[in-house]
Design an enzyme around this catalytic site. Structure first.
Site, short mmCIF file in Angstrom:
data_model
loop_
_atom_site.label_atom_id
_atom_site.label_comp_id
_atom_site.label_asym_id
_atom_site.label_seq_id
_atom_site.Cartn_x
_atom_site.Cartn_y
_atom_site.Cartn_z
N ASP A 144 34.03 40.82 33.20
CA ASP A 144 33.91 41.86 34.22
C ASP A 144 34.30 41.26 35.56
OD1 ASP A 144 33.32 43.98 35.82
OD2 ASP A 144 31.15 43.82 35.59
N GLY B 166 32.84 30.87 35.80
CA GLY B 166 32.95 31.41 34.45
C GLY B 166 34.04 30.74 33.64
N HIS C 26 31.24 50.82 33.74
CA HIS C 26 30.40 49.92 32.95
C HIS C 26 30.18 50.42 31.54
CE1 HIS C 26 29.09 48.56 37.13
NE2 HIS C 26 29.67 47.52 36.57
N GLU D 9 28.27 34.43 37.12
CA GLU D 9 28.96 35.03 38.28
C GLU D 9 29.22 33.92 39.29
OE1 GLU D 9 30.18 38.05 39.69
OE2 GLU D 9 30.56 36.65 41.35
N GLN E 98 35.16 34.83 48.97
CA GLN E 98 35.81 36.10 49.29
C GLN E 98 35.01 36.84 50.36
OE1 GLN E 98 35.63 37.74 45.33
NE2 GLN E 98 33.47 37.21 45.17
N ASP F 162 27.31 42.44 40.09
CA ASP F 162 26.54 43.61 40.57
C ASP F 162 25.47 44.02 39.57
OD1 ASP F 162 27.85 45.58 38.65
OD2 ASP F 162 29.59 44.93 39.78
N1 SPD Z 1 40.24 46.86 41.14
C1 SPD Z 1 38.90 46.67 40.79
C2 SPD Z 1 38.67 45.90 39.55
C3 SPD Z 1 37.25 45.58 39.50
C4 SPD Z 1 36.72 45.28 38.18
N2 SPD Z 1 35.36 44.81 38.22
C5 SPD Z 1 34.43 45.64 38.88
C6 SPD Z 1 33.05 45.09 38.82
C7 SPD Z 1 32.07 46.09 38.38
N3 SPD Z 1 30.96 45.49 37.73
#
Ligand code: SPD
Length: 303
Positions: free
Chosen positions: A173, A155, A78, A122, A47, A102
């Site tokens: 996440d 994942g 979070h 990740e 990406q 992140d």
């Molecule tokens: N539209 C955004 C959705 C993002 C969800 N994940 C965000 C990552 C934060 N740790």
């Protein structure tokens, strides 16, 4: 790790936003933007990864032009994703986080002293590397916490291959269901997540906006209710996400143990939270909009 990250309350702007270009996520004819500058941008194998800096919310991350996180508002997201799960599960020794490159989700999990081991899986190594170097305040101490085991990998394959009943909490996440995160919203993936839970375990996932991604949200909750028998969405806000109105959905093997925070777990983290508290959690679960309640009732009988 007991230290809480700095509050994400937005500080007064130090620069006039009109002097800076707008960085926007464009979703269905609406722009969700921050005045700021691009710090770095690169296409990874998965990406387009962009790090920005804004006066209002600090440094932030976009993936394929969609907002993921920013230093001074990430706690809305979070804390909502993590604490209902970790304050509800019977045990929290072993935690799995899918996505979350992140570091914000891992950071919140590791604030719970009862977590002994956290697998963070990740897919995009560039997200991890740039989060570590540019967004260090978000991961905070998670990257050096000996309880964290980071795997840069898929994942979906991880949940397929992990043994039955190997985690107390599984947290997803991911980003929106397009590109690398598409496979994080389907039945096979959710069934594996369920299989990985130990008795008393809790599953949590971000479940998109009830406004900007209405059908994805409804489909995700309905599917989780099929896979787990019961699942409950919680509603809150992430200011720069499309519509600002967001949701996270929780499920468990043995009933809705995530609805009420266990007092001893809550006591360990609540003072360091900006948004989450047991009271906020109760209200956020109760705040199901009427159209969602009707649509879910039509899809299946109420839990
Ligand atoms: N539209 C955004 C959705 C993002 C969800 N994940 C965000 C990552 C934060 N740790």
């Amino acid at each position: 790790m007991s230290a809480a990250p700095p509050p994400d309350t937005a500080t007064p702007m130090e620069a006039t936003p009109e002097q800076e270009p707008w960085i926007d996520e464009i979703h269905e004819g609406v722009r969700y933007g921050l005045a700021g500058r691009v710090v770095c941008e690169e296409r990874s194998s998965f990406q387009r990864v962009t790090i920005i800096e804004s006066a209002r919310y600090g440094k932030g991350l976009l993936l394929d032009g969609c907002w993921m996180t920013a230093e001074r508002q990430e706690r809305h997201y979070h804390e909502a994703l993590v604490h209902p799960a970790l304050c509800g599960a019977e045990r929290i020794e072993r935690v799995l986080v899918i996505g979350g490159g992140d570091g914000g989700t891992a950071r919140e999990c590791l604030r719970h002293p009862d977590v002994r081991h956290l697998d963070l899986v990740e897919i995009d190594g560039l997200v991890v590397a740039w989060s570590q170097s540019h967004l260090a305040a978000i991961g905070a101490g998670c990257w050096t916490d000996p309880r964290l085991r980071l795997t840069v990998g898929d994942g979906i394959a991880w949940v397929r291959e992990a043994p039955d009943a190997s985690y107390d909490v599984v947290i997803v996440d991911g980003s929106d269901p397009a590109g690398p995160a598409e496979g994080l919203f389907n039945r096979a993936f959710f069934e594996h997540c369920r299989r990985l839970l130990r008795p008393g375990g809790v599953f949590a996932t971000q479940s998109e906006s009830p406004e900007a991604f209405r059908q994805v949200h409804l489909d995700t909750v309905a599917l989780l209710r099929e896979v787990f028998s019961r699942a409950d969405p919680l509603y809150g806000w992430v200011p720069m996400y499309p519509s600002g109105w967001w949701s996270w959905t929780f499920a468990a093997l043995d009933g809705p143990r995530y609805l009420e925070a266990r007092p001893e777990r809550a006591a360990a983290v609540a003072a360091g939270c900006e948004i989450w508290s047991p009271r906020w959690q109760r209200g956020a679960f109760a705040a199901m909009p009427a159209f969602v309640e009707r649509a879910l009732a039509a899809a299946s009988p109420a839990p």
